[in-house]
Motif scaffolding. Structure first.
Motif, PDB file in Angstrom:
ATOM      1  N   THR A   1       0.821  -1.219   0.000  1.00 22.03           N
ATOM      2  CA  THR A   1       0.000   0.000   0.000  1.00 22.03           C
ATOM      3  C   THR A   1       0.852   1.265   0.000  1.00 22.03           C
ATOM      4  O   THR A   1       0.407   2.326  -0.443  1.00 22.03           O
ATOM      5  CB  THR A   1      -0.935   0.027   1.215  1.00 22.03           C
ATOM      6  N   MET A   2       2.101   1.171   0.489  1.00 23.69           N
ATOM      7  CA  MET A   2       3.001   2.321   0.511  1.00 23.69           C
ATOM      8  C   MET A   2       4.075   2.220  -0.564  1.00 23.69           C
ATOM      9  O   MET A   2       4.942   3.093  -0.669  1.00 23.69           O
ATOM     10  CB  MET A   2       3.655   2.453   1.896  1.00 23.69           C
ATOM     11  N   GLU A   3       4.015   1.105  -1.330  1.00 26.00           N
ATOM     12  CA  GLU A   3       5.011   0.829  -2.370  1.00 26.00           C
ATOM     13  C   GLU A   3       6.428   0.861  -1.799  1.00 26.00           C
ATOM     14  O   GLU A   3       7.356   1.411  -2.386  1.00 26.00           O
ATOM     15  CB  GLU A   3       4.876   1.816  -3.529  1.00 26.00           C
TER      16      GLU A   3
ATOM     17  N   THR B   1      18.184  -1.487   3.410  1.00 28.22           N
ATOM     18  CA  THR B   1      17.973  -0.469   2.387  1.00 28.22           C
ATOM     19  C   THR B   1      16.483  -0.419   2.081  1.00 28.22           C
ATOM     20  O   THR B   1      15.882  -1.431   1.716  1.00 28.22           O
ATOM     21  CB  THR B   1      18.751  -0.789   1.103  1.00 28.22           C
ATOM     22  N   LEU B   2      15.882   0.758   2.236  1.00 22.75           N
ATOM     23  CA  LEU B   2      14.445   0.918   2.022  1.00 22.75           C
ATOM     24  C   LEU B   2      14.201   1.581   0.665  1.00 22.75           C
ATOM     25  O   LEU B   2      14.777   2.628   0.358  1.00 22.75           O
ATOM     26  CB  LEU B   2      13.838   1.765   3.135  1.00 22.75           C
ATOM     27  N   TYR B   3      13.358   0.924  -0.124  1.00 26.76           N
ATOM     28  CA  TYR B   3      13.045   1.409  -1.463  1.00 26.76           C
ATOM     29  C   TYR B   3      11.594   1.882  -1.529  1.00 26.76           C
ATOM     30  O   TYR B   3      10.707   1.270  -0.937  1.00 26.76           O
ATOM     31  CB  TYR B   3      13.220   0.293  -2.495  1.00 26.76           C
ATOM     32  N   HIS B   4      11.365   2.954  -2.261  1.00 24.33           N
ATOM     33  CA  HIS B   4      10.015   3.380  -2.617  1.00 24.33           C
ATOM     34  C   HIS B   4       9.931   3.410  -4.130  1.00 24.33           C
ATOM     35  O   HIS B   4      10.671   4.152  -4.788  1.00 24.33           O
ATOM     36  CB  HIS B   4       9.695   4.765  -2.051  1.00 24.33           C
ATOM     37  N   GLN B   5       9.062   2.575  -4.672  1.00 26.47           N
ATOM     38  CA  GLN B   5       8.944   2.434  -6.128  1.00 26.47           C
ATOM     39  C   GLN B   5      10.323   2.169  -6.761  1.00 26.47           C
ATOM     40  O   GLN B   5      10.709   2.797  -7.752  1.00 26.47           O
ATOM     41  CB  GLN B   5       8.306   3.690  -6.740  1.00 26.47           C
ATOM     42  N   GLU B   6      11.061   1.249  -6.117  1.00 23.86           N
ATOM     43  CA  GLU B   6      12.385   0.800  -6.590  1.00 23.86           C
ATOM     44  C   GLU B   6      13.481   1.865  -6.458  1.00 23.86           C
ATOM     45  O   GLU B   6      14.605   1.663  -6.914  1.00 23.86           O
ATOM     46  CB  GLU B   6      12.311   0.318  -8.053  1.00 23.86           C
ATOM     47  N   LYS B   7      13.186   2.990  -5.814  1.00 26.36           N
ATOM     48  CA  LYS B   7      14.183   4.033  -5.591  1.00 26.36           C
ATOM     49  C   LYS B   7      14.604   4.032  -4.123  1.00 26.36           C
ATOM     50  O   LYS B   7      13.757   3.995  -3.229  1.00 26.36           O
ATOM     51  CB  LYS B   7      13.614   5.403  -5.961  1.00 26.36           C
TER      52      LYS B   7
END
Length: 279
Positions: free
Chosen positions: A204-206, A258-264
């Protein structure tokens, strides 16, 4: 003025069995890790104290000190918690940065398991034997149990915490008859579709947390070692515990998260996490 945090509720004191356990940690920027436990088990009026300290430095084997002796309980003053133990040679101070969290993880007529995370993220300063002055991010939680743990019917337990400059994640995952999962992101409960020893996915937060193993902090049959220590207080205690539970295998890791949001990549930090396999 510092005040001791209550270790037992009134209901616990009246039960035949109870456990009160504090977990406190700190990881420095370069990866030196300290984990401390202060605990007490009560069984039919007999009190068994327990405390332990794990010190793990990069490139060195972890040093673990364990004592079945009474210690002071953590002291609370506002947003700060302090724990000193002369016999373990530790003086620790944690100042809260993240949220406090609470959850009842198990509830039945036979007993309860209450979890209270006092500090999901904190600024920690640890002194050891007046020599090592460790500064880093820390975490503190307390478990209160009024049922024998082997009666919880858990097959596997995964627990962990990830802390960076601006984000913290905490997770607890039970598999077995009491299968449940809890994950918190900066104090908010979220749903994880994937949770294992290498990654956590919050759709839900990607968000995706990737865990890259830095080193093993401890591994083995910890329950068996603790049960042997309890024998000095309760004769034959090990015979009261199911053999399968005594052979529980516990592995605790320190990993780079390592935390990713939408693969970033949006955040990096340290994670302490464990797998307790009751099978």
């Amino acid at each position: 003025m510092m005040k001791s945090i209550n270790k037992h509720t009134t209901n616990q004191a009246n039960t035949e069995f109870s456990v009160s356990k504090w977990f406190m940690d700190c990881v420095s920027e370069e990866g030196t890790c300290i984990i401390a436990y202060a605990a007490e088990m009560r069984k039919k009026g007999i009190v068994i104290p327990y405390k332990s300290l794990l010190i793990s430095e990069p490139g060195k084997e972890a040093v673990i000190k364990t004592k079945f002796k009474t210690s002071k309980w953590p002291q609370l003053k506002g947003e700060c918690i302090q724990w000193d133990d002369e016999s373990l040679g530790i003086k620790g101070h944690w100042k809260q940065k993240g949220s406090s969290l609470k959850s009842r993880l198990y509830d039945s007529e036979k007993g309860k398991l209450d979890w209270h995370c006092y500090q999901s993220s904190s600024s920690a300063n640890i002194g050891l034997n007046n020599q090592l002055d460790l500064k880093g991010y820390g975490y503190i939680e307390h478990l209160s149990l009024t049922i024998e743990p082997w009666k919880l019917k858990i097959k596997k337990l995964r627990w962990g915490r990830f802390i960076s400059d601006n984000i913290n994640l905490v997770w607890i995952d039970f598999t077995g008859a009491q299968a449940q999962r809890w994950v918190w992101h900066n104090g908010d409960y979220v749903v994880a579709s994937v949770l294992n020893d290498e990654e956590i996915i919050i759709p839900t937060m990607e968000l995706k947390l990737k865990l890259k193993l830095e080193r093993i902090l401890e591994r083995g049959h910890k329950m068996l070692k603790v049960a042997r220590g309890i024998l000095q207080f309760i004769s034959g205690f090990n015979k009261q515990i199911p053999d399968l539970f005594l052979k529980t295998n516990e592995t605790k890791w320190l990993s780079k998260g390592t935390l990713y949001h939408q693969e970033k990549v949006i955040s990096e930090g340290w994670a302490i996490h464990e797998l307790v396999d009751f099978n």
